[in-house]
Scaffold this motif. Structure first.
Motif, short mmCIF file in Angstrom:
data_model
loop_
_atom_site.label_atom_id
_atom_site.label_comp_id
_atom_site.label_asym_id
_atom_site.label_seq_id
_atom_site.Cartn_x
_atom_site.Cartn_y
_atom_site.Cartn_z
N LEU A 8 0.87 -1.20 -0.20
CA LEU A 8 0.01 -0.05 0.08
C LEU A 8 0.84 1.27 -0.12
CD1 LEU A 8 -3.01 -1.15 2.54
CD2 LEU A 8 -2.62 -1.63 0.15
N PRO A 9 0.40 2.38 -0.30
CA PRO A 9 1.14 3.69 -0.44
C PRO A 9 1.62 3.95 0.99
CG PRO A 9 -0.89 3.94 -1.58
CD PRO A 9 -1.13 2.63 -0.92
N LEU A 10 2.92 4.43 0.97
CA LEU A 10 3.79 4.82 2.19
C LEU A 10 4.09 3.65 3.16
CD1 LEU A 10 1.58 8.03 2.81
CD2 LEU A 10 3.61 8.07 1.77
N SER A 11 4.12 2.73 2.45
CA SER A 11 4.74 1.38 3.27
C SER A 11 6.13 1.48 3.53
CB SER A 11 4.03 0.39 3.08
OG SER A 11 4.49 -0.03 1.46
N GLY A 12 6.77 1.92 2.60
CA GLY A 12 8.06 2.13 2.43
C GLY A 12 8.76 1.22 1.54
N LYS A 13 8.10 0.62 0.57
CA LYS A 13 8.51 -0.42 -0.37
C LYS A 13 9.54 0.32 -1.39
CE LYS A 13 4.83 0.57 -3.82
NZ LYS A 13 5.78 1.09 -4.53
N SER A 14 9.46 1.40 -1.85
CA SER A 14 10.21 2.04 -2.78
C SER A 14 11.59 2.49 -2.04
CB SER A 14 9.53 3.44 -3.38
OG SER A 14 8.70 3.06 -4.01
N THR A 15 11.68 2.68 -0.83
CA THR A 15 12.96 2.44 0.08
C THR A 15 13.64 1.32 0.00
OG1 THR A 15 12.00 4.38 1.40
CG2 THR A 15 14.11 3.11 2.20
N LEU A 16 12.78 0.07 0.29
CA LEU A 16 13.38 -1.08 0.18
C LEU A 16 13.86 -1.34 -1.43
CD1 LEU A 16 11.34 -3.44 2.31
CD2 LEU A 16 13.30 -2.16 2.83
N PHE A 17 13.32 -0.91 -2.48
CA PHE A 17 13.74 -1.18 -3.66
C PHE A 17 14.98 -0.33 -3.82
CE2 PHE A 17 13.91 0.40 -7.85
CZ PHE A 17 13.90 -0.62 -8.72
N THR A 18 15.35 0.77 -3.40
CA THR A 18 16.42 1.49 -3.58
C THR A 18 17.53 0.81 -2.84
OG1 THR A 18 15.12 3.60 -3.93
CG2 THR A 18 17.55 3.65 -3.31
N LEU A 19 17.38 0.56 -1.54
CA LEU A 19 18.27 0.03 -0.93
C LEU A 19 18.78 -1.48 -1.47
CD1 LEU A 19 16.72 0.57 2.65
CD2 LEU A 19 19.08 1.47 1.73
N LEU A 20 17.81 -2.28 -1.98
CA LEU A 20 18.44 -3.54 -2.71
C LEU A 20 19.07 -3.59 -3.92
CD1 LEU A 20 14.82 -5.37 -2.13
CD2 LEU A 20 17.10 -6.30 -1.23
N THR A 21 18.61 -2.38 -4.65
CA THR A 21 19.13 -2.20 -5.90
C THR A 21 20.23 -1.12 -6.26
OG1 THR A 21 17.40 -0.86 -6.80
CG2 THR A 21 16.80 -3.51 -6.97
N GLY A 22 20.10 -0.04 -5.38
CA GLY A 22 21.00 0.97 -5.58
C GLY A 22 20.26 2.03 -6.56
N VAL A 23 19.06 1.73 -7.10
CA VAL A 23 18.56 2.49 -8.14
C VAL A 23 17.13 3.33 -7.30
CG1 VAL A 23 17.18 2.40 -10.19
CG2 VAL A 23 19.09 1.09 -9.74
N GLU A 24 17.17 4.63 -7.35
CA GLU A 24 16.24 5.58 -6.93
C GLU A 24 15.17 5.50 -8.06
OE1 GLU A 24 15.35 9.32 -3.90
OE2 GLU A 24 17.47 8.34 -4.40
N PRO A 25 13.86 5.39 -8.12
CA PRO A 25 13.12 5.58 -9.17
C PRO A 25 12.96 7.21 -9.25
CG PRO A 25 12.11 3.95 -7.40
CD PRO A 25 13.39 4.56 -7.11
N HIS A 26 12.82 7.77 -10.26
CA HIS A 26 12.47 9.42 -10.62
C HIS A 26 11.25 9.53 -10.22
CE1 HIS A 26 12.64 13.10 -12.71
NE2 HIS A 26 14.07 12.96 -12.86
N SER A 27 11.19 10.57 -9.50
CA SER A 27 9.86 11.17 -9.04
C SER A 27 8.69 11.34 -9.93
CB SER A 27 10.07 12.40 -8.16
OG SER A 27 10.55 13.52 -8.92
N SER A 28 9.30 11.89 -11.25
CA SER A 28 8.36 12.18 -12.37
C SER A 28 7.73 10.76 -12.88
CB SER A 28 8.83 12.72 -13.40
OG SER A 28 9.75 12.04 -14.05
N HIS A 29 8.39 9.61 -12.50
CA HIS A 29 7.61 8.22 -13.01
C HIS A 29 6.96 7.63 -11.76
CE1 HIS A 29 10.51 9.54 -16.18
NE2 HIS A 29 9.31 9.42 -16.93
N LYS A 30 6.62 8.19 -10.73
CA LYS A 30 6.21 7.41 -9.65
C LYS A 30 5.15 6.46 -9.58
CE LYS A 30 3.12 11.01 -7.64
NZ LYS A 30 3.15 11.96 -6.41
N ASN A 31 4.30 6.47 -10.81
CA ASN A 31 3.02 5.77 -11.05
C ASN A 31 3.53 4.70 -11.99
OD1 ASN A 31 1.24 6.92 -9.20
ND2 ASN A 31 0.88 8.63 -10.72
N GLU A 32 4.69 4.57 -12.22
CA GLU A 32 5.16 3.36 -13.05
C GLU A 32 6.08 2.60 -12.45
OE1 GLU A 32 4.14 3.17 -16.26
OE2 GLU A 32 2.98 4.90 -15.87
N ALA A 33 5.84 1.29 -12.85
CA ALA A 33 6.98 0.22 -12.28
C ALA A 33 8.29 0.36 -12.81
CB ALA A 33 6.51 -1.23 -12.77
#
Length: 359
Positions: A8-33
């Motif tokens: 669900l939103p604000l659960s911290g999943k994108s933070t885990l993704f960045t920590l796992l991969t070293g890639v930070e999703p661009h804010s302008s594409h936050k609704n994309e995978a």
């Protein structure tokens, strides 16, 4: 192997993704995978690299996809779009929030960890129920026009078994269907048939006390459903990444942990998905290779290169722990610790593996 990070939103999943991969999703594409590759932390690879000093050290890898937050207030079209991102994932990493932070709102209508997990389960159930019902309707229509094939007859039986499981709130993964049966259902890509690992995102106080609201009920629900789980703190993991190696070790010692949550996550994923790593060593390269448990030697050789599987003769094998007591392959061979095995020998986790093949 691709694992979808869902929550669900604000659960911290994108933070885990960045920590796992070293890639930070661009804010302008936050609704994309976003998909990126993560290194599987393996200290055995580190230790072997110290001994062999290879030109290249290669860790096993896993692809993670950061799926947009599943907003319960979104319309059905948007919900279906987000669920579609799970389609190609071999497993689901479901992120559940337990951490307290007044500045971060709780997910809508999911103010507790258990409620978040219930919501995720329900959404996966509903999607699969619709898929199963639609497929059964198509098979029934086909049956009126012609005799079903033996595969279609078996598929119909399996779908009724799964449908009954749904009535009992059982995931398809709990029904102990054979590998052959799962292949028959493969085109449906049932979400409830995929391995599910629950990552519980906690804060520093919860990590130090080993407790958080609803912990017992949450873990019980996870185990009843046959999921795996890991407790980690996205905030602490982010702090660890910023520290020097020396400071990181001191901070982890203060926290009473020997491995970071991100390092532990690799092990949980592997164990739950029935995966292991075997190792190849030499002056050119030290490398970890991912295979399924109970893989025979010849098939494992094919993981390195298809030519090695085709021309396989024998393999030389020594368990990692046994090798480390010697620290020299030449000495290990002299002491008779390296076994020569045939094509049917089952490769075990941590086996150091060398293929003998026809030129």
């Amino acid at each position: 192997m691709e694992i979808g990070i869902f929550g669900l939103p604000l659960s911290g999943k994108s933070t885990l993704f960045t920590l796992l991969t070293g890639v930070e999703p661009h804010s302008s594409h936050k609704n994309e995978a976003h998909t990126a590759v993560a290194k599987v932390h393996d200290r055995r690879v580190d230790e072997l690299s110290k001994i062999f000093n290879p030109k290249k050290t290669v860790y096993a890898t896993v692809s993670f996809t950061d799926i947009p937050g599943y907003d319960l207030s979104a319309n059905q079209k948007e919900k279906n779009r987000i669920l579609q991102f799970i389609q190609n994932s071999e497993a689901v990493l479901a992120v559940v929030r337990a951490f307290k932070d007044p500045s971060v709102p709780w997910p809508t209508e999911a103010y507790t960890p258990v409620k978040q997990l219930e919501t995720i389960e329900t959404e996966l159930f509903v999607r699969d129920m619709e898929v199963v019902e639609n497929r059964l309707v198509r098979l029934e229509e086909a049956k009126k026009k012609r005799k079903l094939s033996s595969e279609e007859e078996r598929e119909t039986e399996l779908l009724h078994i799964i449908e009954k499981g749904f009535e009992d709130n059982s995931f398809a993964s709990q029904l102990e269907l054979s590998e052959e049966d799962m292949k028959l259902l493969g085109s449906l890509s049932l979400f409830t048939a995929k391995p599910i690992i629950v990552a519980i995102n906690i804060d520093e106080e919860q990590l130090s006390t080993g407790n958080y609201p609803e912990r017992e009920a949450l873990v019980q629900r996870i185990e009843q459903n046959g999921f795996a789980h890991i407790e980690l703190s996205g905030k602490i993991e982010a702090e660890l990444v910023e520290l020097s190696e020396e400071d990181r070790e001191l901070f982890m010692e203060e926290l009473g942990i020997s491995e970071s949550g991100i390092e532990r996550l690799s092990g949980v994923v592997y164990q739950h998905m029935g995966l292991i790593s075997f190792l190849t060593v030499g002056e050119d390269e030290v490398r970890a290779w991912t295979i399924k448990k109970n893989t025979p030697a010849k098939e494992a050789a094919g993981k390195i290169h298809t030519d090695l599987e085709r021309s396989f003769i024998r393999a030389e094998v020594i368990p990692y722990e046994e090798f480390m007591t010697i620290g020299s392959m030449q000495e290990a061979k002299a002491k008779g610790l390296v076994k020569v095995v045939g094509k049917e020998e089952i490769v075990k986790d941590g086996d150091i593996f060398h293929v003998r093949a026809n030129a």
